[in-house]
Design an enzyme around this catalytic site. Structure first.
Site, mmCIF file in Angstrom:
data_model
loop_
_atom_site.group_PDB
_atom_site.id
_atom_site.type_symbol
_atom_site.label_atom_id
_atom_site.label_comp_id
_atom_site.label_asym_id
_atom_site.label_seq_id
_atom_site.Cartn_x
_atom_site.Cartn_y
_atom_site.Cartn_z
ATOM 1 N N HIS A 160 -32.012 9.933 -2.622
ATOM 2 C CA HIS A 160 -30.673 9.825 -2.078
ATOM 3 C C HIS A 160 -29.954 8.463 -2.196
ATOM 4 O O HIS A 160 -29.003 8.188 -2.730
ATOM 5 C CB HIS A 160 -30.538 10.051 -0.470
ATOM 6 C CG HIS A 160 -31.308 11.316 -0.095
ATOM 7 N ND1 HIS A 160 -32.200 11.342 0.732
ATOM 8 C CD2 HIS A 160 -30.466 12.635 -0.102
ATOM 9 C CE1 HIS A 160 -32.364 12.734 0.967
ATOM 10 N NE2 HIS A 160 -31.185 13.309 0.504
ATOM 11 N N GLY A 184 -29.036 15.312 -7.358
ATOM 12 C CA GLY A 184 -30.425 15.238 -8.060
ATOM 13 C C GLY A 184 -30.896 16.529 -8.758
ATOM 14 O O GLY A 184 -30.467 17.551 -8.424
ATOM 15 N N GLN A 196 -29.514 24.508 -8.123
ATOM 16 C CA GLN A 196 -28.337 24.154 -7.221
ATOM 17 C C GLN A 196 -27.294 23.706 -8.221
ATOM 18 O O GLN A 196 -26.175 23.829 -8.144
ATOM 19 C CB GLN A 196 -29.101 23.374 -6.171
ATOM 20 C CG GLN A 196 -27.725 22.638 -5.367
ATOM 21 C CD GLN A 196 -28.130 22.040 -4.259
ATOM 22 O OE1 GLN A 196 -28.626 22.380 -3.117
ATOM 23 N NE2 GLN A 196 -28.231 20.714 -4.119
HETATM 24 O O1 PAF Z 1 -29.234 19.300 -1.883
HETATM 25 C C1 PAF Z 1 -28.842 19.175 -0.712
HETATM 26 O O2 PAF Z 1 -29.223 18.457 0.099
HETATM 27 C C2 PAF Z 1 -27.839 20.214 0.079
HETATM 28 O O3 PAF Z 1 -28.312 21.476 -0.671
HETATM 29 C C3 PAF Z 1 -26.426 19.915 -0.357
HETATM 30 C C4 PAF Z 1 -25.811 19.711 -1.674
HETATM 31 C C5 PAF Z 1 -26.082 18.598 0.379
HETATM 32 C C6 PAF Z 1 -25.672 20.995 0.345
HETATM 33 O O4 PAF Z 1 -25.926 21.191 1.608
#
Ligand code: PAF
Length: 282
Positions: free
Chosen positions: A37, A147, A153
């Site tokens: 992060h 990431g 995703q």
């Molecule tokens: O990857 C994540 O932490 C989550 O899927 C996100 C993109 C913040 C959506 O809730």
């Protein structure tokens, strides 16, 4: 750093920034920050005039038997880290502020929400697409950083942004790893000490598979069979959820490795489900 809980207050602030010509960067997160992060924040900080980080454990992306209630949380530590990394605005809404009791609108990207993680998490990507779409509308970012560990995703968000003409750039950033190769994840805290010792084998298996492909192994069936055997031997306490090779843009399964292909894996440990991936380029 401001901490805002109210979605409309966030939207007002960000609209003001954008109409003043400022570049707004967004890093969407579910908190419990680790170096992955923080590297997204550092990247976004280097490009943005104003950096927004959202910290929201989004209930709609968790299935009924998943870990929503026990998902690790440490908001105070997260706020301190965000401040240290130059975040201008930390957005920490309550679920009730993000979803009205009669919330009825969803974003779905069905062709990218098939196979891989979607096979065992059927509502997950609908929840991700919807919350990320909402965050984009609230924040109006010039760019948003994600990431590459959650590769499916990322592909799905790229498609959503293209198809719905969200006016922003989606940036994928490299996976951040422990020294022993384990991909960083908030869920790594669920690992027992024995599982943690074994977990770097996930990455070792991916690197071995990349060498097999580089050495001429083209059949996905043969490659994934070898990888399954590798994990069964190296990580007997784990259960493989999937090991699949897909096109990195469409997420469609491929049977032969040619050009660029994404090898993605998910493994269940006792309490954690870990994912990782590698781009095969032959
Ligand atoms: O990857 C994540 O932490 C989550 O899927 C996100 C993109 C913040 C959506 O809730």
């Amino acid at each position: 750093m401001d901490i805002i809980r109210d979605p409309l207050a966030l939207q007002r602030t960000c609209l003001n920034w954008r109409s003043g010509g400022l570049v707004v960067g967004l890093v969407p997160t579910m908190g419990y920050f680790h170096a992955g992060h923080l590297s997204l924040m550092d990247y976004a900080r280097s490009r943005a005039d104003r950096l927004v980080v959202s910290l929201f454990v989004n209930p709609t992306q968790f299935g009924p038997n998943e870990d929503l209630a026990r998902y690790p949380r440490d908001p105070e530590r997260d706020a301190a880290l965000a401040r240290e990394h130059g975040v201008d605005l930390l957005f920490t809404p309550d679920p009730g502020a993000m979803y009205a009791p009669d919330h009825a609108t969803w974003i779905e990207v069905p062709s990218l929400a098939r196979g891989l993680c979607a096979a065992t998490r059927p509502i997950h990507f609908r929840g991700v697409a919807t919350v990320v779409g909402k965050l984009f509308l609230l924040t109006q970012p010039s760019f948003a950083a994600f990431g590459e560990k959650d590769f499916q995703q990322l592909a799905l968000i790229r498609r959503m942004v293209r198809d719905l003409n969200f006016p922003l750039e989606v940036v994928g950033r490299p996976i951040v790893r422990e020294d022993d190769g384990l991909a960083l994840s908030s869920r790594n805290v669920y690992l027992t000490p024995e599982e943690r010792r074994a977990a770097p084998a996930i990455r070792k298996g991916l690197l071995a598979a990349s060498e097999w492909a580089g050495g001429g192994l083209r059949s996905v069936a043969d490659l994934t069979a070898r990888l399954r055997a590798f994990y069964a031997e190296q990580m007997p306490m784990s259960r493989l959820d999937y090991a699949e090779v897909v096109d990195p843009d469409s997420m469609e399964p491929v049977t032969e490795i040619r050009g660029r292909a994404l090898l993605a894996v998910a493994l269940h440990m006792s309490k954690a489900r870990l994912i990782d991936n590698i781009l095969l380029e032959v």
